[in-house]
Design an enzyme around this catalytic site. Structure first.
Site, PDB file in Angstrom:
ATOM      1  N   GLU A  28      34.964  30.160   9.463  1.00  0.00           N
ATOM      2  CA  GLU A  28      34.568  30.962   8.650  1.00  0.00           C
ATOM      3  C   GLU A  28      33.748  32.327   9.371  1.00  0.00           C
ATOM      4  O   GLU A  28      32.562  32.155   9.255  1.00  0.00           O
ATOM      5  CB  GLU A  28      33.392  30.452   7.355  1.00  0.00           C
ATOM      6  CG  GLU A  28      32.563  31.569   6.625  1.00  0.00           C
ATOM      7  CD  GLU A  28      33.960  31.927   5.643  1.00  0.00           C
ATOM      8  OE1 GLU A  28      35.168  31.434   5.287  1.00  0.00           O
ATOM      9  OE2 GLU A  28      33.738  33.018   5.024  1.00  0.00           O
ATOM     10  N   SER A  34      24.625  33.420  20.600  1.00  0.00           N
ATOM     11  CA  SER A  34      23.900  34.852  20.985  1.00  0.00           C
ATOM     12  C   SER A  34      24.911  35.472  21.417  1.00  0.00           C
ATOM     13  O   SER A  34      26.027  35.421  21.718  1.00  0.00           O
ATOM     14  CB  SER A  34      22.955  34.513  22.055  1.00  0.00           C
ATOM     15  OG  SER A  34      23.555  34.250  23.374  1.00  0.00           O
ATOM     16  N   ASN A  35      24.663  36.943  21.544  1.00  0.00           N
ATOM     17  CA  ASN A  35      25.502  37.829  21.843  1.00  0.00           C
ATOM     18  C   ASN A  35      26.055  37.750  23.347  1.00  0.00           C
ATOM     19  O   ASN A  35      27.084  38.207  23.867  1.00  0.00           O
ATOM     20  CB  ASN A  35      24.994  39.376  21.842  1.00  0.00           C
ATOM     21  CG  ASN A  35      25.178  39.884  20.124  1.00  0.00           C
ATOM     22  OD1 ASN A  35      25.450  39.071  19.327  1.00  0.00           O
ATOM     23  ND2 ASN A  35      24.664  40.993  19.885  1.00  0.00           N
ATOM     24  N   GLU A  36      25.090  36.846  24.107  1.00  0.00           N
ATOM     25  CA  GLU A  36      25.458  37.074  25.531  1.00  0.00           C
ATOM     26  C   GLU A  36      26.493  35.792  25.452  1.00  0.00           C
ATOM     27  O   GLU A  36      27.335  35.958  26.351  1.00  0.00           O
ATOM     28  CB  GLU A  36      23.982  36.230  26.099  1.00  0.00           C
ATOM     29  CG  GLU A  36      23.138  37.308  26.495  1.00  0.00           C
ATOM     30  CD  GLU A  36      22.263  38.019  25.253  1.00  0.00           C
ATOM     31  OE1 GLU A  36      21.992  37.163  24.341  1.00  0.00           O
ATOM     32  OE2 GLU A  36      21.937  38.801  25.031  1.00  0.00           O
ATOM     33  N   GLN A  64      21.780  23.065   8.189  1.00  0.00           N
ATOM     34  CA  GLN A  64      22.760  22.615   9.112  1.00  0.00           C
ATOM     35  C   GLN A  64      21.697  22.149  10.360  1.00  0.00           C
ATOM     36  O   GLN A  64      20.650  22.680  10.688  1.00  0.00           O
ATOM     37  CB  GLN A  64      23.294  23.715   9.630  1.00  0.00           C
ATOM     38  CG  GLN A  64      24.189  23.788  10.852  1.00  0.00           C
ATOM     39  CD  GLN A  64      24.723  25.064  11.575  1.00  0.00           C
ATOM     40  OE1 GLN A  64      23.991  26.013  11.339  1.00  0.00           O
ATOM     41  NE2 GLN A  64      25.726  25.321  11.955  1.00  0.00           N
ATOM     42  N   GLY A  65      22.137  20.889  10.772  1.00  0.00           N
ATOM     43  CA  GLY A  65      21.264  20.262  11.782  1.00  0.00           C
ATOM     44  C   GLY A  65      22.066  20.374  13.344  1.00  0.00           C
ATOM     45  O   GLY A  65      22.713  19.411  13.704  1.00  0.00           O
TER      46      GLY A  65
END
Lengths: 398, 377
Positions: free
Chosen positions: A244, A381-383, A126-127
């Site tokens: 997904e 990220s979780n943020e 994945q890029g």
């Protein structure tokens, strides 16, 4: 309200279990159980076994050679695989690129690439991320300039997971630098053997060469490798990211991890008694197990909705945040359980052909603890996830 | 009340900080981490010349410090720079045990330690002892005027570099009784002594040590037969002050790197530190940092107390540092994002140093239990 699986689902689970018992290579499962990382050969071998059975692409329609399972079946499969210590299915081709090609790719692209994903001809990476474009992915700078029947690509991608094994990369590139950020991005398929591509490993803090930098210098990419329309890549990228997400909670990994912690805590002696009887350690384990039990049901609630066609929205973000917190807490328990034997550098204990340094029930748990700090960073990220939840629920977004 | 360092300690801190800032750069440390020996002999002798080892011993022992605050000053700076050289093992534990228990002849070794010419390792923990200091299964028995040692020692830090191992062994009593434990000097290469070495996750090296009918003279014993446990506890108390200070120094570096990164890294067109979600968490980190600093002061200031008071203070400090350190390391990584996951970035090493202190001489829970027990006593 019925918390149990239907008879059909139980029959399916039993079929998966029987298959895993028969076909999952023992050495690979043992390597993973001890905290080791399967190599390219082990992963490819497992893909081939699943493909032979027709189970390699659980989310694909049958027309493309997939299993076309519903969300509950996929969940059962993932849970059983995690419990059996099967290698993870490498997701880049199968569950990231393939849905994009099925929805937005040309017939020629579908006919060419999809079978090669199934039979293992192509290993995709994945890029997406760039050094300056992480959480703010839309600020990406890798340029693709149209020149006749090619694009000329220049730039740098980073955090390319398992890029060292890949022969193809799907990339987000900027095709219109003057448009509004999200509107100048295109989705390109690039052969990693093209001149001008360089892959440099990034060694992670636990010593593993898991991610890479990929550099592009005047890389010529045929225009037929563009997916969909030029400058519409952001739409496809978002589709990929939201498509997904059934395994986003990682319930199976948490269960397997908690079993490992319990096994260690039964064997490890603290103050003359098994660690599992130590009130402080037992309280830590019980707390995370209570969290996991509830999250498992949250996960099933959301999956059940998905199974009848309702797409998960902010729930996926919630599962990602809670799921990673729980997995990381379990990693923390595992390193605590190991005591002084958490200190050795893991690479030696992780190797199957070496005697473990300490007791054989202690794997490279501290390395895993550090490595899995990534869980709350990658994939949004979780943020970022909390931002999505708040924005939607506070009415600031759709 | 006076929380200032004495002039001598201030000078030591200044010169050590300056030296490490100049010489112990990220590149230099990464080269050490990738090396075979686990530490740099050049750095070791330079720091010995600077008086860093001498600061860990009293004047009577040949040094010029040795108190809790001397230890805290040194190890805070070592932690701040992420130093992997074995000051804890060779100097504080090894040299400290010889200084506490040794005969006049044995004391000569302390001079070599202070000069930087002798390395030591404390071979005490065993595969089944976890953090229980009194659990010693290794045996010592007299035979034909000699001592015969049999047993196995776990995760002996610095064992391969050590000219002498200080091996604990039981001469009497049950496997987890404080009475009956002795210490013996076992020179490297002694017949029957086998080392299986390996690198440590946070830098440096350790070994699994097997003692198979190792014979040493009776004169190799440190102190009286079976009476070493009090000295072991006292030295481990000093080691716990050192570990707490080291983690605190490393936390300061983690916080500094995070603060710098938050105001340098831009996403969505602005420094990420201007997002309140991160700014508040950075503030929490600094609050915990101050707590950690005070915990180290408490522990260091009570190191010379009677054992019960000393150990209660130290247990409280290490419990707090364990919690604050985990938070600091994890939050620093999270606020950085992917860059902190890479081995070559300084924070990766610093975070490993912080978290791995939780695995030496008791983790957060162990010290909580000790604190409860000592508070009830």
């Amino acid at each position: 309200m019925d918390l149990s699986y239907s008879p059909d689902e139980i029959a399916f689970r039993d079929e998966v279990r029987a298959f895993l018992a028969e076909k999952l290579p023992r050495e690979t499962a043992e390597l993973i159980r001890r905290g080791g990382h399967p190599g390219k050969a082990e992963m490819e071998a497992w893909h081939a076994i699943l493909n032979e059975k027709g189970w390699l692409a659980p989310n694909w329609p049958k027309a493309f050679g997939g299993a076309e399972w519903n969300a509950v079946q996929r969940h059962i499969f993932e849970e059983e695989c995690a419990a059996a210590n099967a290698p993870r299915i490498v997701p880049f081709g199968l569950s990231m690129l393939a849905p994009v090609l099925m929805k937005f790719g040309s017939k020629a692209q579908q006919d060419h690439y999809l079978p090669r994903i199934l039979d293992g001809t192509d290993w995709w990476c994945q890029g997406y991320s760039e050094p300056g474009a992480g959480s703010d992915l839309a600020s990406l700078k890798t340029r693709a300039v149209r020149q006749g029947d090619h694009y000329i690509v220049n730039g740098q991608k980073t955090w390319t997971t398992l890029g060292q094994y890949a022969n193809w990369i799907f990339c987000l590139v900027r095709t219109d630098p003057d448009a509004k950020q999200q509107e100048g991005i295109s989705f390109l398929l690039i052969d990693m053997d093209t001149p001008g591509i360089e892959v440099r490993p990034i060694i992670l803090l636990d010593g593993t060469p898991e991610v890479n930098e990929v550099w592009f210098t005047d890389v010529k990419v045929p225009v037929e490798n563009l997916v969909g329309e030029e400058n519409k890549g952001w739409t496809y990228a978002k589709y990929l990211l939201t498509h997904e997400r059934t395994n986003i909670a990682g319930v199976g990994f948490s269960r397997a991890g908690l079993e490992t912690v319990k096994r260690m805590a039964r064997a490890e002696i603290s103050g003359g008694r098994p660690l599992i009887e130590n009130p402080h350690f037992a309280a830590r384990m019980a707390t995370v197990e209570a969290d996991l039990m509830a999250m498992s049901t949250t996960n099933l609630r959301i999956i059940s909705k998905a199974a009848v066609g309702q797409a998960p929205g902010v729930e996926a973000s919630m599962l990602k945040v809670k799921g990673t917190i729980i997995r990381q807490e379990i990693n923390d328990l595992a390193r605590r359980a190991a005591g002084p034997y958490a200190m050795p550098f893991a690479s030696e204990t992780a190797l199957g052909d070496n005697d473990p340094i300490g007791p054989d029930y202690i794997g490279p748990v501290a390395a895993e603890y550090f490595n899995n700090r990534k869980l709350s960073i990658f994939g949004g990220s979780n943020e970022i996830q909390r931002g999505i939840i708040a924005k939607v629920k506070l009415g600031g977004g759709k | 009340m006076n929380f200032d360092l004495t002039d001598e300690r201030q000078m030591l801190q200044d010169s050590l900080r300056r030296f490490l800032a100049d010489r112990y750069t990220t590149a230099a440390r990464n080269a050490i981490l990738e090396g075979e020996t686990g530490f740099s002999p050049e750095i070791w002798s330079a720091l010995a010349d600077l008086g860093v080892i001498g600061a860990l011993f009293t004047e009577a022992q040949g040094g010029f410090g040795g108190a809790g605050f001397d230890i805290a000053v040194v190890f805070e700076e070592l932690g701040r720079a992420g130093v992997v050289e074995p000051f804890l093992d060779t100097a504080l534990l090894g040299g400290g045990l010889i200084a506490a228990l040794g005969s006049e002849d044995q004391q000569a070794l302390v001079g070599d330690v202070i000069a930087g010419t002798l390395h030591l390792a404390f071979a005490h923990g065993e595969p089944a002892s976890r953090y229980d200091l009194a659990r010693v299964e290794t045996t010592a028995r007299g035979e034909a005027g000699e001592i015969v040692l049999d047993g196995r020692k776990a995760v002996v830090v610095n064992a391969e570099a050590a000219g002498q191992l200080i091996v604990s062994a039981r001469e009497s009593g049950g496997v987890d009784e404080p009475d009956g434990i002795s210490l013996f000097l076992v020179p490297a290469g002694t017949r029957g002594l086998a080392l299986r070495g390996y690198p440590l996750l946070a830098g440096g090296r350790a070994a699994e040590v097997t003692l198979d009918a190792v014979r040493v003279p009776v004169s190799a014993r440190l102190g009286a037969a079976g009476q070493a446990f009090g000295a072991i506890e006292a030295r481990v108390a000093a080691a716990n002050v050192a570990l707490a200070a080291e983690a605190m120094g490393a936390m300061e570096t983690a916080a500094r790197l995070t603060g710098d990164y938050l105001m340098t890294r831009k996403q969505f067109g602005r420094p990420i530190g201007t997002f309140q979600a991160l700014a508040h968490r950075f503030a929490d980190l600094l609050i915990e940092m101050e707590q950690a600093r005070s915990a180290v002061i408490n522990a260091a200031g009570h190191l010379e107390d009677a054992p019960q008071s000393r150990d209660r203070q130290i247990a409280a400090a290490r419990n707090l540092i364990g919690r604050a350190g985990r938070l600091g390391a994890e939050e620093a990584i999270q606020m950085h994002g992917g860059i902190a996951m890479t081995q070559e970035y300084e924070l990766a090493h610093i975070a490993k140093r912080i978290v791995m202190t939780d695995h030496r001489f008791g983790d957060t829970d162990h010290h909580l239990e000790r604190f409860i027990a000592l508070s009830a006593a």
